[in-house]
Design a protein around this motif. Sequence first.
Motif, PDB file in Angstrom:
ATOM      1  N   GLY A 139      34.531  27.068  15.095  1.00  0.00           N
ATOM      2  CA  GLY A 139      34.709  27.042  16.716  1.00  0.00           C
ATOM      3  C   GLY A 139      34.492  28.474  17.322  1.00  0.00           C
ATOM      4  O   GLY A 139      33.680  29.279  16.990  1.00  0.00           O
ATOM      5  N   THR A 140      35.140  28.379  18.385  1.00  0.00           N
ATOM      6  CA  THR A 140      34.852  29.665  19.293  1.00  0.00           C
ATOM      7  C   THR A 140      35.160  30.705  18.444  1.00  0.00           C
ATOM      8  O   THR A 140      34.611  31.733  18.493  1.00  0.00           O
ATOM      9  CB  THR A 140      36.206  29.235  20.152  1.00  0.00           C
ATOM     10  N   MET A 141      36.308  30.998  17.536  1.00  0.00           N
ATOM     11  CA  MET A 141      36.674  32.092  16.964  1.00  0.00           C
ATOM     12  C   MET A 141      35.880  32.327  15.696  1.00  0.00           C
ATOM     13  O   MET A 141      35.257  33.533  15.354  1.00  0.00           O
ATOM     14  CB  MET A 141      38.054  32.211  16.877  1.00  0.00           C
ATOM     15  N   ASP A 190      32.663  24.293   8.351  1.00  0.00           N
ATOM     16  CA  ASP A 190      33.473  23.673   9.347  1.00  0.00           C
ATOM     17  C   ASP A 190      33.458  22.068   8.825  1.00  0.00           C
ATOM     18  O   ASP A 190      32.119  21.786   8.200  1.00  0.00           O
ATOM     19  CB  ASP A 190      32.705  23.707  10.674  1.00  0.00           C
ATOM     20  N   TYR A 250      33.114  19.692  10.567  1.00  0.00           N
ATOM     21  CA  TYR A 250      32.458  18.767  11.553  1.00  0.00           C
ATOM     22  C   TYR A 250      30.927  19.335  11.451  1.00  0.00           C
ATOM     23  O   TYR A 250      30.847  20.793  12.065  1.00  0.00           O
ATOM     24  CB  TYR A 250      32.921  18.841  12.803  1.00  0.00           C
ATOM     25  N   THR A 252      41.256  24.895  13.677  1.00  0.00           N
ATOM     26  CA  THR A 252      41.995  24.194  14.645  1.00  0.00           C
ATOM     27  C   THR A 252      43.491  24.561  14.547  1.00  0.00           C
ATOM     28  O   THR A 252      44.091  24.426  13.200  1.00  0.00           O
ATOM     29  CB  THR A 252      42.122  22.608  14.608  1.00  0.00           C
ATOM     30  N   GLU A 253      44.409  24.734  15.552  1.00  0.00           N
ATOM     31  CA  GLU A 253      45.626  25.476  15.450  1.00  0.00           C
ATOM     32  C   GLU A 253      46.708  24.356  15.135  1.00  0.00           C
ATOM     33  O   GLU A 253      47.507  23.805  16.097  1.00  0.00           O
ATOM     34  CB  GLU A 253      46.040  26.099  16.778  1.00  0.00           C
ATOM     35  N   LYS A 290      45.903  23.652   8.623  1.00  0.00           N
ATOM     36  CA  LYS A 290      45.795  24.974   7.832  1.00  0.00           C
ATOM     37  C   LYS A 290      46.262  24.932   6.655  1.00  0.00           C
ATOM     38  O   LYS A 290      45.759  25.432   5.724  1.00  0.00           O
ATOM     39  CB  LYS A 290      46.631  26.057   9.024  1.00  0.00           C
ATOM     40  N   ASN A 348      43.684  33.519  11.286  1.00  0.00           N
ATOM     41  CA  ASN A 348      43.443  33.803  12.627  1.00  0.00           C
ATOM     42  C   ASN A 348      44.383  33.179  13.564  1.00  0.00           C
ATOM     43  O   ASN A 348      44.191  33.163  14.711  1.00  0.00           O
ATOM     44  CB  ASN A 348      41.722  33.636  13.034  1.00  0.00           C
ATOM     45  N   SER A 387      47.129  31.990  16.284  1.00  0.00           N
ATOM     46  CA  SER A 387      47.503  32.787  17.234  1.00  0.00           C
ATOM     47  C   SER A 387      48.979  32.403  17.290  1.00  0.00           C
ATOM     48  O   SER A 387      49.881  33.301  18.021  1.00  0.00           O
ATOM     49  CB  SER A 387      47.116  32.010  18.690  1.00  0.00           C
ATOM     50  N   PHE A 394      41.939  38.047  15.565  1.00  0.00           N
ATOM     51  CA  PHE A 394      40.903  38.497  16.447  1.00  0.00           C
ATOM     52  C   PHE A 394      41.140  38.015  17.775  1.00  0.00           C
ATOM     53  O   PHE A 394      41.772  37.019  18.040  1.00  0.00           O
ATOM     54  CB  PHE A 394      39.578  37.821  15.854  1.00  0.00           C
TER      55      PHE A 394
HETATM   56  N1  LIG Z   1      40.653  30.616  21.278  1.00  0.00           N
HETATM   57  C1  LIG Z   1      41.108  31.598  21.496  1.00  0.00           C
HETATM   58  O1  LIG Z   1      41.104  32.494  22.341  1.00  0.00           O
HETATM   59  C2  LIG Z   1      41.776  32.281  20.042  1.00  0.00           C
HETATM   60  C3  LIG Z   1      42.114  33.729  20.142  1.00  0.00           C
HETATM   61  C4  LIG Z   1      42.841  34.214  18.821  1.00  0.00           C
HETATM   62  C5  LIG Z   1      43.090  33.213  17.868  1.00  0.00           C
HETATM   63  N2  LIG Z   1      42.657  31.765  17.902  1.00  0.00           N
HETATM   64  C6  LIG Z   1      43.104  30.990  16.808  1.00  0.00           C
HETATM   65  O2  LIG Z   1      41.916  30.907  16.091  1.00  0.00           O
HETATM   66  C7  LIG Z   1      41.755  29.532  15.430  1.00  0.00           C
HETATM   67  C8  LIG Z   1      40.808  28.744  16.026  1.00  0.00           C
HETATM   68  O3  LIG Z   1      40.733  28.554  17.297  1.00  0.00           O
HETATM   69  P1  LIG Z   1      39.329  28.254  18.062  1.00  0.00           P
HETATM   70  O4  LIG Z   1      39.653  28.726  19.351  1.00  0.00           O
HETATM   71  O5  LIG Z   1      38.099  28.775  17.609  1.00  0.00           O
HETATM   72  O6  LIG Z   1      39.311  26.892  18.082  1.00  0.00           O
HETATM   73  P2  LIG Z   1      38.202  25.527  18.259  1.00  0.00           P
HETATM   74  O7  LIG Z   1      38.938  24.347  18.391  1.00  0.00           O
HETATM   75  O8  LIG Z   1      37.110  26.087  18.999  1.00  0.00           O
HETATM   76  O9  LIG Z   1      37.427  25.567  16.425  1.00  0.00           O
HETATM   77  C9  LIG Z   1      38.339  25.183  15.476  1.00  0.00           C
HETATM   78  C10 LIG Z   1      37.311  24.493  14.743  1.00  0.00           C
HETATM   79  O10 LIG Z   1      38.019  24.337  13.546  1.00  0.00           O
HETATM   80  C11 LIG Z   1      37.632  23.142  12.791  1.00  0.00           C
HETATM   81  N3  LIG Z   1      38.211  22.279  12.000  1.00  0.00           N
HETATM   82  C12 LIG Z   1      39.119  21.451  12.185  1.00  0.00           C
HETATM   83  N4  LIG Z   1      39.886  21.300  10.966  1.00  0.00           N
HETATM   84  C13 LIG Z   1      39.089  21.579   9.962  1.00  0.00           C
HETATM   85  C14 LIG Z   1      38.999  21.457   8.651  1.00  0.00           C
HETATM   86  N5  LIG Z   1      39.999  20.812   7.980  1.00  0.00           N
HETATM   87  N6  LIG Z   1      38.029  22.492   8.078  1.00  0.00           N
HETATM   88  C15 LIG Z   1      37.120  23.232   8.659  1.00  0.00           C
HETATM   89  N7  LIG Z   1      37.138  23.068   9.796  1.00  0.00           N
HETATM   90  C16 LIG Z   1      38.085  22.441  10.428  1.00  0.00           C
HETATM   91  C17 LIG Z   1      36.903  22.445  14.278  1.00  0.00           C
HETATM   92  O11 LIG Z   1      35.776  21.335  13.700  1.00  0.00           O
HETATM   93  C18 LIG Z   1      36.575  23.466  15.129  1.00  0.00           C
HETATM   94  O12 LIG Z   1      35.027  23.779  14.953  1.00  0.00           O
HETATM   95  C19 LIG Z   1      43.196  29.001  15.939  1.00  0.00           C
HETATM   96  O13 LIG Z   1      44.014  29.284  14.929  1.00  0.00           O
HETATM   97  C20 LIG Z   1      43.811  29.629  17.113  1.00  0.00           C
HETATM   98  O14 LIG Z   1      44.891  29.618  17.312  1.00  0.00           O
HETATM   99  C21 LIG Z   1      42.089  31.382  19.124  1.00  0.00           C
END
Ligand SMILES: NC(=O)c1ccc[n+]([C@@H]2O[C@H](COP(=O)([O-])OP(=O)(O)OC[C@H]3O[C@@H](n4cnc5c(N)ncnc54)[C@H](O)[C@@H]3O)[C@@H](O)[C@H]2O)c1
Length: 285
Positions: free
Chosen positions: A14-16, A35, A37, A93-94, A99, A119, A121, A143
């Motif tokens: 995902g984003t991170m 991932d 998905y 996903t958080e 996790k 990673n 939060s 990050f």
């Molecule tokens: N977005 C932010 O600003 C930010 C900053 C720092 C830390 N984080 C942390 O980073 C982590 C990810 O956040 P994000 O913003 O990238 O979320 P996101 O929703 O953009 O991405 C999460 C990804 O995890 C995938 N996923 C879900 N279940 C899964 C599984 N069983 N196996 C593999 N992949 C799976 C989803 O398909 C998705 O692509 C979280 O723990 C969040 O707290 C986010």
Amino acid sequence: MPKTNNNIAVIGAGTMGRGIAQVFAQSGFEAYMFDAYPEALTSASAQINKMLDRAVEKGRVTAEDATATKGRLHYVENLSDIGTQPLVVEAATEKLDIKIAILQEAQQHLTTDGILASNTSSISITQLAATVDHPERFIGMHFFNPVPLMKLVEVVRGLQTSDETAQRTIEIAQAVGKTAVSCNDHPGFVSNRILMPMINEAIFTLQDGVAEPKAIDDIMTLGMNHPMGPLALADLIGLDVCLHIMEVIFRDLGEDRYRPCPTLRKYVAAGRLGRKSKRGFYSYE
Ligand SMILES: NC(=O)c1ccc[n+]([C@@H]2O[C@H](COP(=O)([O-])OP(=O)(O)OC[C@H]3O[C@@H](n4cnc5c(N)ncnc54)[C@H](O)[C@@H]3O)[C@@H](O)[C@H]2O)c1
């Protein structure tokens, strides 16, 4: 098969996760990204390629380096295809149950001295570490978004994290051009323990009718020299994410001063989540 040196696997694209994989690949690591998905992998690949192509156009990266970075990124649809790695970073996903399930499987893909990092939060590193076979080699690698631009990695030590794991994690973060700053595991770590109550207080200030959103943000940007006001930042992070982190801090520290603002709850209930839903404290139509 993946090599076992200078490699990383990132779980969650995902984003991170995609940003983390990109940064490692740009620094010469073979980066395996998984991932659950497949569409997340397709979207990650398209976004990273676009960013690299733009960097080439702007003269910030040579065409050879961009091609080499792309070649070091591996998008895999089965977790078993990440191979055996010295570092696995979970960035899914958080949600605690997601996790824990990922970590159970991911730990089977570590070299004998490999580091497993999250990673997260807001989830306790100590709690996650307690679910894996080698909690001494588990750590938080927090990050910041957008990963390719943000310098900081908040290195979060769980109660069981060994000194060696902490030191190696700092060195890895430095090897990909980041500045690592360490802290101990505690609700919100350092970053969100300070940032989220500030955002929450800005929402209370709005709720109390002290000023309109733009005025609150202008006072904080112009008076405090913050690059972005707290309400604009909340819209960028996502109001649901802010609420979730405040709930964790409030639950785990148990003090009234961390109570999530009712207006924050109301906005989330209404689906006004910020930029991602095109409406939060501001409109992004
Ligand atoms: N977005 C932010 O600003 C930010 C900053 C720092 C830390 N984080 C942390 O980073 C982590 C990810 O956040 P994000 O913003 O990238 O979320 P996101 O929703 O953009 O991405 C999460 C990804 O995890 C995938 N996923 C879900 N279940 C899964 C599984 N069983 N196996 C593999 N992949 C799976 C989803 O398909 C998705 O692509 C979280 O723990 C969040 O707290 C986010």
